[in-house]
Scaffold this motif. Structure first.
Motif, PDB file in Angstrom:
ATOM      1  N   GLN A  60      27.642  77.783  50.430  1.00  0.00           N
ATOM      2  CA  GLN A  60      28.616  76.704  50.354  1.00  0.00           C
ATOM      3  C   GLN A  60      29.732  76.948  51.369  1.00  0.00           C
ATOM      4  O   GLN A  60      30.298  78.042  51.413  1.00  0.00           O
ATOM      5  CB  GLN A  60      29.193  76.694  48.923  1.00  0.00           C
ATOM      6  N   ARG A  61      30.024  75.949  52.185  1.00  0.00           N
ATOM      7  CA  ARG A  61      31.209  75.999  53.069  1.00  0.00           C
ATOM      8  C   ARG A  61      32.004  74.739  52.780  1.00  0.00           C
ATOM      9  O   ARG A  61      31.431  73.655  52.693  1.00  0.00           O
ATOM     10  CB  ARG A  61      30.796  76.016  54.537  1.00  0.00           C
ATOM     11  N   ASP A  62      33.309  74.883  52.666  1.00  0.00           N
ATOM     12  CA  ASP A  62      34.138  73.734  52.302  1.00  0.00           C
ATOM     13  C   ASP A  62      34.938  73.228  53.495  1.00  0.00           C
ATOM     14  O   ASP A  62      35.340  74.007  54.362  1.00  0.00           O
ATOM     15  CB  ASP A  62      35.112  74.123  51.178  1.00  0.00           C
ATOM     16  N   PHE A  63      35.202  71.933  53.482  1.00  0.00           N
ATOM     17  CA  PHE A  63      36.122  71.358  54.465  1.00  0.00           C
ATOM     18  C   PHE A  63      37.554  71.612  54.009  1.00  0.00           C
ATOM     19  O   PHE A  63      37.876  71.444  52.831  1.00  0.00           O
ATOM     20  CB  PHE A  63      35.883  69.854  54.628  1.00  0.00           C
ATOM     21  N   VAL A  64      38.382  72.034  54.941  1.00  0.00           N
ATOM     22  CA  VAL A  64      39.797  72.273  54.656  1.00  0.00           C
ATOM     23  C   VAL A  64      40.588  71.072  55.177  1.00  0.00           C
ATOM     24  O   VAL A  64      40.472  70.721  56.359  1.00  0.00           O
ATOM     25  CB  VAL A  64      40.276  73.564  55.352  1.00  0.00           C
ATOM     26  N   ASP A  65      41.357  70.438  54.289  1.00  0.00           N
ATOM     27  CA  ASP A  65      42.203  69.301  54.689  1.00  0.00           C
ATOM     28  C   ASP A  65      43.330  69.809  55.561  1.00  0.00           C
ATOM     29  O   ASP A  65      44.053  70.728  55.167  1.00  0.00           O
ATOM     30  CB  ASP A  65      42.820  68.634  53.445  1.00  0.00           C
ATOM     31  N   LEU A  66      43.519  69.206  56.708  1.00  0.00           N
ATOM     32  CA  LEU A  66      44.551  69.688  57.629  1.00  0.00           C
ATOM     33  C   LEU A  66      45.672  68.682  57.839  1.00  0.00           C
ATOM     34  O   LEU A  66      46.745  69.028  58.251  1.00  0.00           O
ATOM     35  CB  LEU A  66      43.914  70.048  58.975  1.00  0.00           C
ATOM     36  N   ARG A  67      45.394  67.414  57.583  1.00  0.00           N
ATOM     37  CA  ARG A  67      46.441  66.397  57.725  1.00  0.00           C
ATOM     38  C   ARG A  67      46.213  65.338  56.664  1.00  0.00           C
ATOM     39  O   ARG A  67      45.883  64.196  56.962  1.00  0.00           O
ATOM     40  CB  ARG A  67      46.384  65.770  59.115  1.00  0.00           C
ATOM     41  N   ALA A  68      46.417  65.739  55.402  1.00  0.00           N
ATOM     42  CA  ALA A  68      46.086  64.863  54.281  1.00  0.00           C
ATOM     43  C   ALA A  68      46.877  63.562  54.345  1.00  0.00           C
ATOM     44  O   ALA A  68      46.392  62.507  53.939  1.00  0.00           O
ATOM     45  CB  ALA A  68      46.360  65.581  52.974  1.00  0.00           C
TER      46      ALA A  68
END
Ligand SMILES: NC(=O)C1=CN([C@@H]2O[C@H](COP(=O)(O)OP(=O)(O)OC[C@H]3O[C@@H](n4cnc5c(N)ncnc54)[C@H](OP(=O)(O)O)[C@@H]3O)[C@@H](O)[C@H]2O)C=CC1
Ligand SMILES: [Mg+2]
Length: 365
Positions: A60-68
């Motif tokens: 599992q690799r997750d997307f990291v929110d950078l500019r929500a």
């Protein structure tokens, strides 16, 4: 077996079997027109998972929110950068001493690569070390709705490997329902005016939804220590080409590549300080937004362990925002024998980012 499944099975099986069926080099065989109908990505994913049933499950690799908070009326543009590891180099040249040869079998490794692409469904795919373009990626990805371009290295080291499948090179794919191709350039990189063995593809695309244009480029610079000045010269040549293609930075730009250079190298500094005003997207995953990840490739060769940050996604920082980025695999997930492995098909990790256009006018590049 349902109709769609059997249709799909024949699609994947055809690419699996094409090497035995043909008297020509596999990479020169044109796809059979009967096998060009669209494929449902979910069904292809299931088919890949069936081939991979004896392997451990994907990590599992997750997307990291950078500019929500970034509001955008248009869907983001998802870009994948990946050196997929040429089959001929993995089996014949790279000397991944801790990787069992069975983990490199093309019939299964191909499905791991496809699984990664299907899991993240990029709108644009920038690949290096592609030595199965014509027999595998072009036919399958075109049936998934992508338009592809391949530019092989002039003297690919794959050609030195017995039973090779043709030269490796860079490949660029984009989803035809999202973008229109405006302009395409295959670039053989020079170093101090000399032609080199490294290449790039640069394309100007227009978003069908927003009408906005941008340039996307893919490259793979010269490998190995001792070649730092050569890489730097190749980078300068690429930047010069991109200056021209973007009409002096008027068109927003995304550059994906295996630069074979750590952030301390001159070529990295040229990109970071160029008048194209580029930032490296994966820096945004760090706490201060200023540090590259600790690794994008991790392998063990006869010479020892090689853990390096070599792969980047550069973007025009005034025209584009990175909305999210796919986290890297952890050291624990990568495991003690490093990459490639039964879990992961390449010695390089894929990098995936979601971009959106900033609302500011284009002059603010
Ligand atoms: N026939 C001819 O006349 C010519 C033939 N050639 C062939 O091309 C080769 C060089 O091509 P060039 O494009 O400059 O190659 P590079 O030095 O750029 O390396 C080619 C590939 O080797 C991988 N690699 C990097 N480090 C190592 C290592 N320590 N051991 C094994 N593989 C490694 C790289 O992977 P990564 O990027 O993932 O690190 C890369 O994909 C020559 O060795 C020769 O075989 C070249 C010129 C002329
Ligand atoms: Mg390699």
């Amino acid at each position: 077996m349902g109709n769609s499944t059997s249709r799909l099975y024949s699609a994947l099986a055809k690419t699996l079997n094409s090497s035995t069926a043909s008297q020509h080099p596999e990479y020169l065989v044109s796809p059979d027109p009967e096998h060009l109908e669209p494929i449902d990505p979910k069904e292809l994913l299931e088919e890949c998972r069936a081939v991979l049933h004896t392997r451990p499950p994907r990590f599992q690799r997750d997307f990291v929110d950078l500019r929500a908070e970034c509001p955008s009326s248009h869907p983001p543009i998802r870009v994948m950068q990946w050196n997929i590891l040429a089959q001929a180099l993995g089996e014949g040249k790279d000397n991944f001493v801790q990787c069992p040869v069975e983990a490199l079998k093309w019939e299964e490794r191909k499905c791991l690569i496809l699984e990664e692409i299907l899991a993240y469904q990029p709108d644009i795919l920038c690949l290096q070390e592609v030595d199965h373009y014509f027999d595998t990626f072009q036919p399958l990805l075109s049936r998934l709705g992508y338009q592809g371009t391949f530019f092989p290295k002039p003297w690919s080291p794959c050609l030195d490997v017995e039973h090779n499948n043709g030269p490796d090179g860079c490949a660029l794919f984009f989803l035809q329902n999202r973008f229109k191709l405006v302009n395409s350039a295959n670039i053989r990189l020079t170093a101090m005016t000399l032609k080199t063995n490294q290449v790039a593809i640069a394309q100007t695309l227009e978003c069908k939804e927003s009408g906005r244009q941008f340039c996307i480029a893919v490259t793979h610079l010269k490998a190995r220590t001792g070649w730092e000045r050569f890489r730097s010269a190749q980078g300068c040549d690429l930047l010069q080409n991109l200056q021209n293609i973007t009409q002096g930075a008027k068109i927003p730009l995304i550059v994906c590549g295996d630069f074979n250079a750590e952030p301390t190298e001159e070529v990295y500094k040229h990109f970071a300080s160029s008048s194209l005003n580029l930032n490296s997207a994966y820096k945004l995953l760090s706490a201060d937004g200023q540090s590259e990840p600790p690794y994008t490739t991790w392998k063990i060769r006869t010479s020892g362990e090689c853990r390096h940050t070599l792969d980047y996604i550069w973007y025009s920082q005034r025209a584009l925002s990175v909305r999210s980025a796919l986290d890297l695999l952890t050291e624990e997930q990568i495991g003690p024998n490093r990459l490639p492995s039964f879990h992961y098909p390449s010695d390089h990790l894929s990098l995936v980012c979601d971009f959106s256009f900033n609302e500011e006018p284009d002059e603010l590049l």
